[in-house]
Design an enzyme around this catalytic site. Structure first.
Site, mmCIF file in Angstrom:
data_model
loop_
_atom_site.group_PDB
_atom_site.id
_atom_site.type_symbol
_atom_site.label_atom_id
_atom_site.label_comp_id
_atom_site.label_asym_id
_atom_site.label_seq_id
_atom_site.Cartn_x
_atom_site.Cartn_y
_atom_site.Cartn_z
ATOM 1 N N GLY A 138 1.056 1.185 45.972
ATOM 2 C CA GLY A 138 1.000 1.674 47.350
ATOM 3 C C GLY A 138 1.267 3.167 47.453
ATOM 4 N N CYS A 139 2.261 3.618 46.715
ATOM 5 C CA CYS A 139 2.628 5.037 46.766
ATOM 6 C C CYS A 139 1.537 5.906 46.136
ATOM 7 C CB CYS A 139 3.967 5.260 46.080
ATOM 8 S SG CYS A 139 5.312 4.362 46.909
#
Length: 155
Positions: free
Chosen positions: A46-47
């Protein structure tokens, strides 16, 4: 639990090391708008998606007068690996003591897979040219966040 920032608040000042260990301060960006985004961990799916989205839209944001700073609890060495592996162009800052994360309300209790845990709350704070909070967005999604931000800012 740290207080969440509200529009009109003075953005908390900070100086943190970047991926190369060089100090970067919010004051370095005085007179420009800054998108300060907080993310849990470098090199996670996600990051990575979020950092790549910011990098892909850096030109548009810069042309509109915005600089982008990402802050996580990762050490500078991990941020450097993250930057190299993903060809990131955003400034990545290290906050292992979580002091800036807490000052911005981006660290505290959150829900993760139905459980309440303490950790980094994925957040974005837009700081105006005078160092005031223009927008403070909490619990944002990693995917689609940058596109929504660009739409909301009418860029």
């Amino acid at each position: 639990m740290s207080e969440r920032l509200q529009p009109g608040d003075t953005a908390p000042a900070f100086t943190l090391p970047d991926a190369d260990g060089k100090p970067v301060s919010l004051a370095d960006h005085a007179g420009r708008k800054v998108v300060v985004y907080f993310y849990p961990a470098a090199l996670t799916p996600g990051c990575t998606k979020q950092a790549c989205d910011f990098t892909d839209n850096l030109g548009l944001l810069a042309d509109s007068g915005y600089e982008v700073i990402g802050v996580s609890p990762d050490k500078p060495e991990k941020l450097a690996k993250f930057r190299e592996k993903e060809d990131l162009e955003v400034t990545l800052l290290s906050d292992p003591e979580k002091k800036v994360l807490e000052a911005y309300g981006a660290f505290g209790e959150k829900k993760l897979y139905g459980k309440t845990v303490t950790g980094v709350i994925r957040s974005t704070v837009i700081v105006d040219e005078e160092g005031k909070v223009e927008r403070a967005l909490y619990n944002v999604r990693a995917t689609g966040h940058v596109a929504k931000l660009i739409k909301d800012l009418a860029l």
